[in-house]
Scaffold this motif. Structure first.
Motif, PDB file in Angstrom:
ATOM      1  N   ALA A 168      34.683 -54.768  31.393  1.00 16.44           N
ATOM      2  CA  ALA A 168      34.921 -53.723  32.375  1.00 16.44           C
ATOM      3  C   ALA A 168      35.527 -54.315  33.643  1.00 16.44           C
ATOM      4  O   ALA A 168      35.364 -55.503  33.940  1.00 16.44           O
ATOM      5  CB  ALA A 168      33.624 -52.987  32.694  1.00 16.44           C
ATOM      6  N   THR A 187      30.078 -50.673  36.050  1.00 15.84           N
ATOM      7  CA  THR A 187      30.194 -50.601  34.592  1.00 15.84           C
ATOM      8  C   THR A 187      29.763 -51.917  33.963  1.00 15.84           C
ATOM      9  O   THR A 187      29.085 -51.921  32.924  1.00 15.84           O
ATOM     10  CB  THR A 187      31.634 -50.264  34.187  1.00 15.84           C
ATOM     11  N   LYS A 188      30.141 -53.039  34.576  1.00 19.80           N
ATOM     12  CA  LYS A 188      29.684 -54.337  34.076  1.00 19.80           C
ATOM     13  C   LYS A 188      28.160 -54.432  34.113  1.00 19.80           C
ATOM     14  O   LYS A 188      27.528 -54.888  33.160  1.00 19.80           O
ATOM     15  CB  LYS A 188      30.288 -55.472  34.906  1.00 19.80           C
ATOM     16  N   PHE A 226      32.605 -49.190  23.347  1.00 24.38           N
ATOM     17  CA  PHE A 226      33.088 -49.142  24.733  1.00 24.38           C
ATOM     18  C   PHE A 226      34.415 -49.886  24.880  1.00 24.38           C
ATOM     19  O   PHE A 226      35.362 -49.377  25.493  1.00 24.38           O
ATOM     20  CB  PHE A 226      32.030 -49.737  25.661  1.00 24.38           C
ATOM     21  N   GLU A 278      37.293 -45.480  33.102  1.00 26.01           N
ATOM     22  CA  GLU A 278      36.409 -46.545  32.610  1.00 26.01           C
ATOM     23  C   GLU A 278      34.983 -46.040  32.448  1.00 26.01           C
ATOM     24  O   GLU A 278      34.332 -46.319  31.434  1.00 26.01           O
ATOM     25  CB  GLU A 278      36.448 -47.727  33.578  1.00 26.01           C
ATOM     26  N   TRP A 279      34.472 -45.297  33.418  1.00 23.73           N
ATOM     27  CA  TRP A 279      33.107 -44.789  33.313  1.00 23.73           C
ATOM     28  C   TRP A 279      32.990 -43.755  32.196  1.00 23.73           C
ATOM     29  O   TRP A 279      31.963 -43.659  31.531  1.00 23.73           O
ATOM     30  CB  TRP A 279      32.659 -44.201  34.643  1.00 23.73           C
ATOM     31  N   PHE A 334      32.505 -45.617  29.056  1.00 23.97           N
ATOM     32  CA  PHE A 334      31.117 -46.070  28.920  1.00 23.97           C
ATOM     33  C   PHE A 334      30.207 -44.915  28.522  1.00 23.97           C
ATOM     34  O   PHE A 334      29.323 -45.073  27.666  1.00 23.97           O
ATOM     35  CB  PHE A 334      30.648 -46.686  30.237  1.00 23.97           C
ATOM     36  N   GLN A 335      30.379 -43.752  29.123  1.00 22.14           N
ATOM     37  CA  GLN A 335      29.537 -42.607  28.798  1.00 22.14           C
ATOM     38  C   GLN A 335      29.714 -42.182  27.344  1.00 22.14           C
ATOM     39  O   GLN A 335      28.742 -41.808  26.686  1.00 22.14           O
ATOM     40  CB  GLN A 335      29.850 -41.445  29.737  1.00 22.14           C
ATOM     41  N   CYS A 362      28.274 -45.808  43.815  1.00 23.30           N
ATOM     42  CA  CYS A 362      28.070 -45.863  42.365  1.00 23.30           C
ATOM     43  C   CYS A 362      26.858 -45.045  41.915  1.00 23.30           C
ATOM     44  O   CYS A 362      26.740 -44.705  40.727  1.00 23.30           O
ATOM     45  CB  CYS A 362      27.883 -47.304  41.902  1.00 23.30           C
ATOM     46  N   SER A 395      27.148 -41.763  39.875  1.00 22.62           N
ATOM     47  CA  SER A 395      27.541 -41.936  38.467  1.00 22.62           C
ATOM     48  C   SER A 395      26.347 -42.288  37.597  1.00 22.62           C
ATOM     49  O   SER A 395      26.291 -41.896  36.422  1.00 22.62           O
ATOM     50  CB  SER A 395      28.608 -43.029  38.352  1.00 22.62           C
TER      51      SER A 395
END
Length: 461
Positions: A142, A147-148, A170, A185-186, A189-190, A292, A295
């Motif tokens: 990421a 995200t990381k 992912f 990017e998020w 991940f979701q 963040c 999120s």
């Protein structure tokens, strides 16, 4: 040249690559047999400095191979991240590997017949069937920190096989996103996270549809609530044992079996929630990461809702934090049903200053050395503990000498605190620290490192 009884042919490609666990391996591509053979290297390259034995660890079918390293490893020399392997199989398919783990398949839109040898950061050069060459960008990790850290939280909580599954999904989604877009990017991940827990949600919905008044009456009984709140049974009583004992016939324990495609059991869901909640608490202690939090909150609230039962306090906490309020106080927690209480780093730090027991408020995963993404919480906690010791020396009746701030200075040096780091602390948490720093500024010692004088705004020393 590489030659031995097992591999008499000279390797057509040789490369070093690091897997997701940080273990370096030497990779040799055998052209005639179309095999990529990997050899583990204990210690330094070559392994002979430590007396280690070089041994074969895995082999994969491949006609071409190339390696690539994330650019973040070059930007941060102390970080030893994984380096990917791009493998072209005999059936002309491209795969991204981290060691023996096949992360995902890559699609460049054309038939690939070979790979160029130059090693590039975040990309490789593929030769196409029409004779042209194209540079293909690959994202091994990421780009944004939240995200990381979320992926690191999953790695701590999940078994290795499940983590590989969600991480592979992912990274596969990540190949089609823009590197500078947090929303894309998020969302990737979701999507991967939803794939991990969606079967669990389907099973939970199926159980809710199964009418069993006697069983529901038992779950609502005062005896069950009292036993569920005890230390002996805790949060796992309402779901029964993993084998489903004591549950009416036909009502299996949700998330316990594998025959119906369930991926996560109740215990694993709890570990996942607590690991992600620890990340949430870590972000609350850092003003630069406050953007963040919106999120993370929906993700945590959905996971708490999925667990149900003893996760009511978690769900109520997230609902309160998603509103205009800043957090949940003790008075609110007392009105909630008796169930597992979420960790709260703010409450833990208040207990540190009050000299009361703070361990009950700390996230359990904070003791896990593998949870490197929670290092900020550990640093803040150690700083507060040193401030408490300094306060003890200020009010100690047995000490006739002036208070010694050396313990706070040692903590600042040990954890490499900078003035910028101190500005990351929320205003309320920074007040006790700034008070000690003000005292040190007024009464400095002459043998402190230069970085400490920068924090104290005493550049003249």
């Amino acid at each position: 040249r590489w030659s031995s009884y097992q591999y008499p042919e000279a390797a057509s490609w040789v490369g070093l690559a690091t897997d997701e666990r940080g273990e370096t391996a030497l990779h040799l591509l055998q052209g005639k047999t179309s095999q990529l053979v990997a050899f583990s290297l204990p210690g330094e390259v070559g392994g002979e400095q430590e007396g280690g034995v070089v041994s074969e660890c895995f082999s994969l079918p491949a006609v071409c191979a190339s390696s690539l390293t994330p650019s973040s490893c070059r930007e941060n020399q102390r970080r030893r991240g994984p380096s990917g392997l791009i493998i072209l199989t005999p059936d002309s398919k491209l795969f991204l590997h981290l060691g023996a783990w096949c992360v995902c398949q890559l699609d460049v839109g054309h038939q690939v017949v070979g790979l160029e040898l130059p090693r590039l950061e975040d990309s490789f050069v593929a030769r196409l069937s029409d004779g042209s060459a194209v540079r293909v960008s690959v994202r091994l990790e990421a780009f944004f920190r939240v995200t990381k850290d979320a992926m690191a939280a999953l790695e701590v909580a999940l078994p290795r096989e499940l983590y590989h599954e969600v991480c592979g999904a992912f990274l596969a989604n990540l190949q089609h996103t823009c590197k500078g877009s947090f929303e894309e990017e998020w969302s990737s991940f979701q999507d991967a996270f939803s794939d991990l827990v969606e079967t669990r949600a389907e099973e939970a919905a199926a159980v809710q549809k199964d009418d069993s008044p006697d069983w529901d009456h038992l779950l609502r009984s005062s005896y069950h609530r009292r036993m569920a709140g005890s230390d002996e049974h805790g949060a796992f009583l309402s779901m029964g044992q993993e084998g489903g004992e004591g549950r009416p016939e036909g009502r299996e324990s949700v998330g316990a079996g594998s025959g119906t495609g369930r991926k996560l059991g109740q215990t694993q869901l709890w570990l996942l929630l607590e690991s992600l909640h620890a990340l949430y608490e870590d972000c609350r202690l850092d003003m630069t990461r406050w953007p963040c939090i919106p999120s993370l909150l929906p993700l945590l609230r959905g996971l708490a809702t999925l667990i149900g039962g003893e996760a009511n306090q978690y769900e109520a906490r997230y609902e309160l934090d998603m509103s205009e309020s800043c957090g949940v106080g003790p008075s609110v927690a007392e009105r909630m049903p008796k169930c597992r209480c979420p960790a709260d780093m703010y409450q833990a730090l208040v207990c540190v200053i009050d000299s009361s027991d703070h361990s009950a408020w700390l996230p359990g995963v904070l003791d896990n050395e593998k949870a490197e993404h929670l290092d900020w919480s550990r640093r803040v906690l150690r700083l507060y503990l040193s401030v408490r010791e300094y306060c003890f020396s200020c009010f100690s009746k047995d000490s006739a000498e002036s208070p010694d701030p050396t313990i706070v200075i040692r903590t600042l040096i040990r954890d490499s605190w900078s003035l910028r780091d101190l500005h990351r602390l929320p205003f309320g948490l920074a007040v006790p620290v700034q008070e000690v720093i003000q005292d040190c500024r007024d009464n400095p010692q002459l043998d402190w490192p230069g970085a400490v004088y920068m924090i104290l705004n005493r550049q003249d020393l």
